[in-house]
Design a protein around this motif. Structure first.
Motif, PDB file in Angstrom:
ATOM      1  N   TRP A  34     -42.843  23.630  19.933  1.00  0.00           N
ATOM      2  CA  TRP A  34     -42.514  22.107  20.190  1.00  0.00           C
ATOM      3  C   TRP A  34     -43.895  21.626  20.889  1.00  0.00           C
ATOM      4  O   TRP A  34     -44.310  20.296  20.610  1.00  0.00           O
ATOM      5  N   ALA A  35     -44.847  22.395  21.569  1.00  0.00           N
ATOM      6  CA  ALA A  35     -46.048  21.906  22.193  1.00  0.00           C
ATOM      7  C   ALA A  35     -46.916  21.338  21.023  1.00  0.00           C
ATOM      8  O   ALA A  35     -47.384  20.804  21.000  1.00  0.00           O
ATOM      9  N   THR A  36     -46.835  22.405  20.199  1.00  0.00           N
ATOM     10  CA  THR A  36     -47.761  22.322  18.805  1.00  0.00           C
ATOM     11  C   THR A  36     -47.383  21.069  17.943  1.00  0.00           C
ATOM     12  O   THR A  36     -48.207  20.208  17.736  1.00  0.00           O
ATOM     13  N   PHE A  37     -46.275  20.941  17.851  1.00  0.00           N
ATOM     14  CA  PHE A  37     -45.617  19.750  17.086  1.00  0.00           C
ATOM     15  C   PHE A  37     -45.965  18.603  17.716  1.00  0.00           C
ATOM     16  O   PHE A  37     -46.369  17.579  17.099  1.00  0.00           O
ATOM     17  N   SER A  38     -45.773  18.472  19.118  1.00  0.00           N
ATOM     18  CA  SER A  38     -46.261  17.258  19.908  1.00  0.00           C
ATOM     19  C   SER A  38     -47.549  17.091  20.155  1.00  0.00           C
ATOM     20  O   SER A  38     -47.763  15.637  19.815  1.00  0.00           O
ATOM     21  N   ILE A  39     -48.589  17.954  20.137  1.00  0.00           N
ATOM     22  CA  ILE A  39     -49.744  17.830  20.245  1.00  0.00           C
ATOM     23  C   ILE A  39     -50.407  17.138  18.706  1.00  0.00           C
ATOM     24  O   ILE A  39     -50.963  16.149  18.648  1.00  0.00           O
ATOM     25  N   PHE A  40     -49.790  17.867  17.683  1.00  0.00           N
ATOM     26  CA  PHE A  40     -50.306  17.351  16.466  1.00  0.00           C
ATOM     27  C   PHE A  40     -49.482  15.831  16.119  1.00  0.00           C
ATOM     28  O   PHE A  40     -50.122  15.394  15.368  1.00  0.00           O
ATOM     29  N   GLY A  41     -48.682  15.725  16.395  1.00  0.00           N
ATOM     30  CA  GLY A  41     -47.849  14.525  16.224  1.00  0.00           C
ATOM     31  C   GLY A  41     -48.463  13.419  16.757  1.00  0.00           C
ATOM     32  O   GLY A  41     -48.623  12.253  16.413  1.00  0.00           O
ATOM     33  N   VAL A  42     -48.817  13.539  18.136  1.00  0.00           N
ATOM     34  CA  VAL A  42     -49.764  12.533  18.865  1.00  0.00           C
ATOM     35  C   VAL A  42     -50.947  12.199  18.176  1.00  0.00           C
ATOM     36  O   VAL A  42     -51.628  11.068  17.913  1.00  0.00           O
ATOM     37  N   GLY A  43     -51.798  13.241  17.661  1.00  0.00           N
ATOM     38  CA  GLY A  43     -52.883  13.195  16.950  1.00  0.00           C
ATOM     39  C   GLY A  43     -52.693  12.437  15.505  1.00  0.00           C
ATOM     40  O   GLY A  43     -53.423  11.605  15.226  1.00  0.00           O
ATOM     41  N   ALA A  44     -51.517  12.895  14.902  1.00  0.00           N
ATOM     42  CA  ALA A  44     -51.319  12.217  13.724  1.00  0.00           C
ATOM     43  C   ALA A  44     -51.048  10.634  13.801  1.00  0.00           C
ATOM     44  O   ALA A  44     -51.464   9.712  13.360  1.00  0.00           O
ATOM     45  N   ALA A  45     -50.372  10.271  14.749  1.00  0.00           N
ATOM     46  CA  ALA A  45     -49.976   8.910  15.034  1.00  0.00           C
ATOM     47  C   ALA A  45     -51.409   7.993  15.558  1.00  0.00           C
ATOM     48  O   ALA A  45     -51.549   6.988  15.107  1.00  0.00           O
ATOM     49  N   LEU A  46     -52.216   8.662  16.350  1.00  0.00           N
ATOM     50  CA  LEU A  46     -53.569   8.044  16.803  1.00  0.00           C
ATOM     51  C   LEU A  46     -54.413   7.870  15.581  1.00  0.00           C
ATOM     52  O   LEU A  46     -54.948   6.726  15.246  1.00  0.00           O
ATOM     53  N   THR A  47     -54.320   8.902  14.633  1.00  0.00           N
ATOM     54  CA  THR A  47     -55.182   8.785  13.353  1.00  0.00           C
ATOM     55  C   THR A  47     -54.748   7.561  12.633  1.00  0.00           C
ATOM     56  O   THR A  47     -55.190   6.730  11.952  1.00  0.00           O
ATOM     57  N   PHE A  48     -53.217   7.549  12.266  1.00  0.00           N
ATOM     58  CA  PHE A  48     -52.597   6.472  11.575  1.00  0.00           C
ATOM     59  C   PHE A  48     -52.989   5.034  12.268  1.00  0.00           C
ATOM     60  O   PHE A  48     -53.401   4.035  11.594  1.00  0.00           O
ATOM     61  N   ILE A  49     -52.930   5.054  13.521  1.00  0.00           N
ATOM     62  CA  ILE A  49     -53.145   3.791  14.171  1.00  0.00           C
ATOM     63  C   ILE A  49     -54.683   3.185  13.878  1.00  0.00           C
ATOM     64  O   ILE A  49     -54.997   2.148  13.742  1.00  0.00           O
TER      65      ILE A  49
END
Length: 60
Positions: A34-49
C-alpha cells in the motif's frame, strides 16, 4: 535554458531521495504494497496535473 535543465535534474534527484525516505516509515505503518501504491499514485496524479497545464495547446 541549460541551467534550468540542470536544476530540474538536481531537483528530480532530491525528490527520489525524499521518496525513499518516505517509503520506509510509510511501509512500516500501512504495509509495503500500500505504501508503494500510494507513492506511485501521488506521482501519477502530479504528472497528470502537470500534463494538463503544460501540454501543447494545438495538439489534435
Amino acid at each position: 535554458m541549460q541551467l534550468m535543465l540542470i536544476l530540474l535534474v538536481v531537483l528530480g534527484g532530491m525528490g527520489l531521495s525524499v521518496e525513499a525516505g518516505l517509503l520506509g516509515p510509510l511501509g512500516a505503518v500501512v504495509g509495503e504494497l500500500w505504501a508503494t501504491f500510494s507513492i506511485f499514485g501521488v506521482g501519477a496524479a502530479l504528472t497528470f496535473i502537470l500534463m494538463l497545464f503544460f501540454s501543447p495547446r494545438n495538439s489534435p
